[in-house]
Design a protein around this motif. Structure first.
Motif, PDB file in Angstrom:
ATOM      1  N   LYS A   1      79.824 -12.694 -76.737  1.00  0.00           N
ATOM      2  CA  LYS A   1      78.749 -12.897 -77.710  1.00  0.00           C
ATOM      3  C   LYS A   1      77.905 -14.115 -77.316  1.00  0.00           C
ATOM      4  CE  LYS A   1      77.925 -13.093 -82.672  1.00  0.00           C
ATOM      5  NZ  LYS A   1      77.861 -14.307 -83.477  1.00  0.00           N
ATOM      6  N   TYR A   2      78.588 -15.151 -76.858  1.00  0.00           N
ATOM      7  CA  TYR A   2      77.926 -16.395 -76.452  1.00  0.00           C
ATOM      8  C   TYR A   2      76.908 -16.156 -75.335  1.00  0.00           C
ATOM      9  CZ  TYR A   2      77.552 -20.863 -73.873  1.00  0.00           C
ATOM     10  OH  TYR A   2      77.093 -21.963 -73.180  1.00  0.00           O
ATOM     11  N   VAL A   3      77.328 -15.447 -74.272  1.00  0.00           N
ATOM     12  CA  VAL A   3      76.410 -15.270 -73.134  1.00  0.00           C
ATOM     13  C   VAL A   3      75.226 -14.367 -73.495  1.00  0.00           C
ATOM     14  CG1 VAL A   3      78.254 -15.602 -71.437  1.00  0.00           C
ATOM     15  CG2 VAL A   3      77.570 -13.262 -72.043  1.00  0.00           C
ATOM     16  N   ALA A   4      75.409 -13.526 -74.530  1.00  0.00           N
ATOM     17  CA  ALA A   4      74.360 -12.563 -74.919  1.00  0.00           C
ATOM     18  C   ALA A   4      73.513 -13.047 -76.093  1.00  0.00           C
ATOM     19  CB  ALA A   4      75.013 -11.222 -75.252  1.00  0.00           C
ATOM     20  N   THR A   5      73.683 -14.312 -76.495  1.00  0.00           N
ATOM     21  CA  THR A   5      72.886 -14.889 -77.585  1.00  0.00           C
ATOM     22  C   THR A   5      71.731 -15.680 -76.986  1.00  0.00           C
ATOM     23  OG1 THR A   5      74.857 -15.027 -78.966  1.00  0.00           O
ATOM     24  CG2 THR A   5      72.977 -16.384 -79.622  1.00  0.00           C
ATOM     25  N   PRO A   6      70.480 -15.436 -77.447  1.00  0.00           N
ATOM     26  CA  PRO A   6      69.317 -16.082 -76.824  1.00  0.00           C
ATOM     27  C   PRO A   6      69.400 -17.606 -76.847  1.00  0.00           C
ATOM     28  CG  PRO A   6      68.595 -14.349 -78.332  1.00  0.00           C
ATOM     29  CD  PRO A   6      70.075 -14.503 -78.526  1.00  0.00           C
ATOM     30  N   THR A   7      68.973 -18.196 -75.748  1.00  0.00           N
ATOM     31  CA  THR A   7      68.886 -19.649 -75.674  1.00  0.00           C
ATOM     32  C   THR A   7      67.519 -20.113 -76.187  1.00  0.00           C
ATOM     33  OG1 THR A   7      69.081 -21.568 -74.241  1.00  0.00           O
ATOM     34  CG2 THR A   7      68.092 -19.644 -73.274  1.00  0.00           C
ATOM     35  N   ASN A   8      67.500 -21.343 -76.651  1.00  0.00           N
ATOM     36  CA  ASN A   8      66.280 -21.992 -77.125  1.00  0.00           C
ATOM     37  C   ASN A   8      65.140 -21.858 -76.131  1.00  0.00           C
ATOM     38  OD1 ASN A   8      66.133 -23.199 -79.516  1.00  0.00           O
ATOM     39  ND2 ASN A   8      66.757 -25.246 -78.856  1.00  0.00           N
ATOM     40  N   GLY A   9      63.989 -21.397 -76.597  1.00  0.00           N
ATOM     41  CA  GLY A   9      62.791 -21.414 -75.758  1.00  0.00           C
ATOM     42  C   GLY A   9      62.649 -20.257 -74.798  1.00  0.00           C
ATOM     43  N   SER A  10      63.593 -19.303 -74.798  1.00  0.00           N
ATOM     44  CA  SER A  10      63.500 -18.198 -73.830  1.00  0.00           C
ATOM     45  C   SER A  10      62.864 -16.941 -74.436  1.00  0.00           C
ATOM     46  CB  SER A  10      64.894 -17.841 -73.295  1.00  0.00           C
ATOM     47  OG  SER A  10      65.632 -17.100 -74.253  1.00  0.00           O
ATOM     48  N   ASN A  11      62.456 -17.010 -75.711  1.00  0.00           N
ATOM     49  CA  ASN A  11      61.873 -15.834 -76.386  1.00  0.00           C
ATOM     50  C   ASN A  11      62.753 -14.589 -76.304  1.00  0.00           C
ATOM     51  OD1 ASN A  11      59.534 -17.238 -77.144  1.00  0.00           O
ATOM     52  ND2 ASN A  11      58.610 -16.873 -75.146  1.00  0.00           N
ATOM     53  N   GLY A  12      64.061 -14.815 -76.415  1.00  0.00           N
ATOM     54  CA  GLY A  12      64.987 -13.673 -76.405  1.00  0.00           C
ATOM     55  C   GLY A  12      65.220 -13.067 -75.038  1.00  0.00           C
ATOM     56  N   LEU A  13      64.757 -13.754 -73.983  1.00  0.00           N
ATOM     57  CA  LEU A  13      64.906 -13.224 -72.618  1.00  0.00           C
ATOM     58  C   LEU A  13      66.218 -13.617 -71.963  1.00  0.00           C
ATOM     59  CD1 LEU A  13      61.493 -13.761 -70.751  1.00  0.00           C
ATOM     60  CD2 LEU A  13      62.691 -11.598 -71.099  1.00  0.00           C
ATOM     61  N   TYR A  14      66.792 -14.756 -72.404  1.00  0.00           N
ATOM     62  CA  TYR A  14      67.913 -15.323 -71.655  1.00  0.00           C
ATOM     63  C   TYR A  14      68.978 -15.860 -72.581  1.00  0.00           C
ATOM     64  CZ  TYR A  14      69.857 -17.252 -67.307  1.00  0.00           C
ATOM     65  OH  TYR A  14      70.639 -17.498 -66.205  1.00  0.00           O
ATOM     66  N   GLY A  15      70.243 -15.684 -72.146  1.00  0.00           N
ATOM     67  CA  GLY A  15      71.372 -16.217 -72.904  1.00  0.00           C
ATOM     68  C   GLY A  15      72.020 -17.334 -72.114  1.00  0.00           C
ATOM     69  N   ALA A  16      73.296 -17.142 -71.768  1.00  0.00           N
ATOM     70  CA  ALA A  16      73.997 -18.115 -70.935  1.00  0.00           C
ATOM     71  C   ALA A  16      74.316 -17.456 -69.593  1.00  0.00           C
ATOM     72  CB  ALA A  16      75.267 -18.602 -71.627  1.00  0.00           C
ATOM     73  N   HIS A  17      73.393 -17.604 -68.651  1.00  0.00           N
ATOM     74  CA  HIS A  17      73.530 -17.022 -67.317  1.00  0.00           C
ATOM     75  C   HIS A  17      73.513 -15.489 -67.318  1.00  0.00           C
ATOM     76  CE1 HIS A  17      73.781 -20.919 -65.545  1.00  0.00           C
ATOM     77  NE2 HIS A  17      74.233 -20.481 -64.382  1.00  0.00           N
ATOM     78  N   PHE A  18      73.013 -14.896 -68.387  1.00  0.00           N
ATOM     79  CA  PHE A  18      72.721 -13.461 -68.442  1.00  0.00           C
ATOM     80  C   PHE A  18      71.315 -13.297 -69.006  1.00  0.00           C
ATOM     81  CE2 PHE A  18      77.275 -13.206 -68.160  1.00  0.00           C
ATOM     82  CZ  PHE A  18      77.582 -11.936 -67.701  1.00  0.00           C
ATOM     83  N   TRP A  19      70.634 -12.243 -68.572  1.00  0.00           N
ATOM     84  CA  TRP A  19      69.322 -11.886 -69.130  1.00  0.00           C
ATOM     85  C   TRP A  19      69.523 -10.943 -70.312  1.00  0.00           C
ATOM     86  CZ3 TRP A  19      64.857 -14.126 -67.376  1.00  0.00           C
ATOM     87  CH2 TRP A  19      64.965 -14.867 -66.193  1.00  0.00           C
ATOM     88  N   LEU A  20      68.615 -10.991 -71.277  1.00  0.00           N
ATOM     89  CA  LEU A  20      68.800 -10.245 -72.533  1.00  0.00           C
ATOM     90  C   LEU A  20      67.617  -9.333 -72.840  1.00  0.00           C
ATOM     91  CD1 LEU A  20      69.849 -13.270 -74.841  1.00  0.00           C
ATOM     92  CD2 LEU A  20      71.243 -12.088 -73.135  1.00  0.00           C
ATOM     93  N   ASN A  21      67.903  -8.377 -73.714  1.00  0.00           N
ATOM     94  CA  ASN A  21      66.827  -7.530 -74.263  1.00  0.00           C
ATOM     95  C   ASN A  21      66.551  -7.884 -75.723  1.00  0.00           C
ATOM     96  OD1 ASN A  21      64.884  -5.475 -73.860  1.00  0.00           O
ATOM     97  ND2 ASN A  21      66.158  -4.012 -74.975  1.00  0.00           N
TER      98      ASN A  21
END
Length: 448
Positions: free
Chosen positions: A369-389
């Motif tokens: 869940k952690y790696v798939a949760t958006p990081t600050n400032g990425s507009n939902g593109l990036y988590g923790a070393h994984f890219w997101l939809n």
């Protein structure tokens, strides 16, 4: 006539100055890229010089390079029109390493201890062929048509896909390879290796050996603002450290990959330009710094080398996998992981099952869940070393999709809501993944 000669001389001088300033420093990167690429492709996957030059090295300006393979010495030498000679050496267990003139090729070195325990289970949990499962609800014609759209027709060089694998409910439902590639071909994942590197922090956290919320253990940072940067910030690419990730020129990332002896040091030496967790910026240097931080978790270098395989790669049967090291002996966690397509799929399946591998929990479900949760400032593109939809990059695909992603479109897509893992390996980024994934999901038409 004299005037014309003068003009020509001036023009020639301008051209030479331009070449010296703009092109000459790049030659080092071109011959370096070429030597490393050929050494890896040839010694890891057994590809011929011609195959690599026409495939992996078919990049602007890299075709200026002349390459020689020394099979006996496990060495590749590359030059650009006789200039800027670079060498890459292959060492069993460590892969290919670009070396400089100071590198002592006779010095003994440690290699990871591997455990290749064969099991009688079918793929993905063993080495036997997958069970031939036919799902009534799947439209296989539509599925195979969708897969075929990613491959080039005869004579084309556009999509440049090498392999596609679709796994549904732990079963392979589609698998296709380009000419010259098979299920045994080891393929470079490039930045998919970043997702692999991050996973070790999840494993250590599960073992109670690391706290990612704590400041990064970098001694040089303790006297300035950088002492606030946590491992969590690094995993989110949100450290605020200066970095330039540009492969088209001499930049931080190209200097690191093609010149640095110790790649983990390059990002560590950069100043902070933003507060931690306030400015998302994708940095390969950050991942190699994380690899160096992993090294600090072990008393000996041997333990660090072994851990990458015993805790994850060999544990989940990624026996074809190899992560290459830099001159200092540290894993190049940003870029240099190799594996077969089926073995890359196993990394995706481990995340699909939230860290559970055939009954053994390698990392906590909360890590997935952690790696798939958006990081600050990425507009939902990036988590923790994984890219997101999460931000809807692929509008017709479920928002819970997250993926490992590498240069030239290496992809491991994980779609929990559809029980799907989809892999694509190749040499081109210009693919319509939204349409492809939508077609794959639609082919599982009655599965809800």
């Amino acid at each position: 006539m004299k005037k014309i000669f003068k003009i020509l001389a001036v023009v020639l001088l301008i051209v030479l100055v331009y070449l010296r300033i703009a092109i000459y420093p790049q030659l080092d990167l071109l011959s370096g890229f070429s030597a490393k690429s050929i050494a890896s492709g040839h010694f890891i996957d057994g590809r011929s010089l011609e195959t690599i030059q026409q495939g992996d090295n078919d990049i602007d300006k890299v075709n200026w390079v002349t390459n020689k393979i020394n099979d006996a010495g496990k060495l590749v030498t590359s030059t650009v029109y006789g200039l800027k000679e670079r060498k890459a050496i292959y060492r069993e267990g460590l892969g290919a390493t670009l070396i400089n003139d100071d590198f002592d090729t006779t010095k003994p070195y440690e290699v990871p201890k591997r455990s290749f325990i064969k099991t009688n289970l079918p793929f993905p949990y063993g080495d036997n062929e997958p069970k031939d499962t036919v799902f009534k609800e799947i439209d296989y014609d539509q599925l195979n048509a969708a897969v075929s759209t990613l491959f080039d027709k005869k004579g084309e060089k556009k999509n440049r896909t090498r392999s596609v694998l679709v796994i549904y409910k732990d079963r392979i439902i589609a698998e296709k390879y380009a000419d010259g590639f098979t299920k045994y071909s080891k393929i470079l994942g490039w930045s998919m290796t970043k997702s692999l590197t991050a996973t070790y922090f999840g494993i250590l956290q599960k073992q109670g050996k690391i706290d990612i919320q704590k400041p990064a253990p970098i001694a040089e940072w303790q006297n300035d603002i950088r002492k606030k940067i946590t491992i969590n910030d690094l995993l989110h690419m949100n450290s605020g450290l200066a970095w330039e990730e540009d492969y088209g020129k001499i930049s931080d990332v190209t200097k690191m990959l093609f010149q640095a002896e110790d790649m983990g040091k390059v990002q560590a030496e950069k100043p902070a330009v933003f507060q931690p967790n306030s400015h998302w910026y994708y940095s390969s240097g950050t991942t190699n710094l994380l690899s160096k931080i992993l090294r600090k978790q072990f008393k000996t270098h041997q333990e660090y080398l072994d851990f990458w395989y015993s805790s994850l790669l060999d544990k989940i049967g990624m026996h074809s996998a190899i992560v290459e090291t830099d001159m200092a002996g540290n894993f190049v966690g940003s870029s240099y992981g190799w594996a077969t397509t089926r073995d890359w799929a196993k990394l995706g399946l481990l995340y699909l099952h939230q860290g559970n591998w055939n009954g053994e929990q390698l990392f906590d479900p909360s890590w997935a869940k952690y790696v798939a949760t958006p990081t600050n400032g990425s507009n939902g593109l990036y988590g923790a070393h994984f890219w997101l939809n999460a931000g809807g990059k692929y509008p017709d695909v479920p928002r819970d999709l997250y993926h490992c992603s590498g240069y030239q479109g290496q992809m491991v897509f994980i779609i929990p809501s559809e029980d799907l893992v989809v892999i694509r390996m190749g040499l081109s980024e210009d693919l319509d993944y939204n349409a492809f994934l939508k077609a794959v999901i639609t082919s599982l038409k009655n599965h809800h």
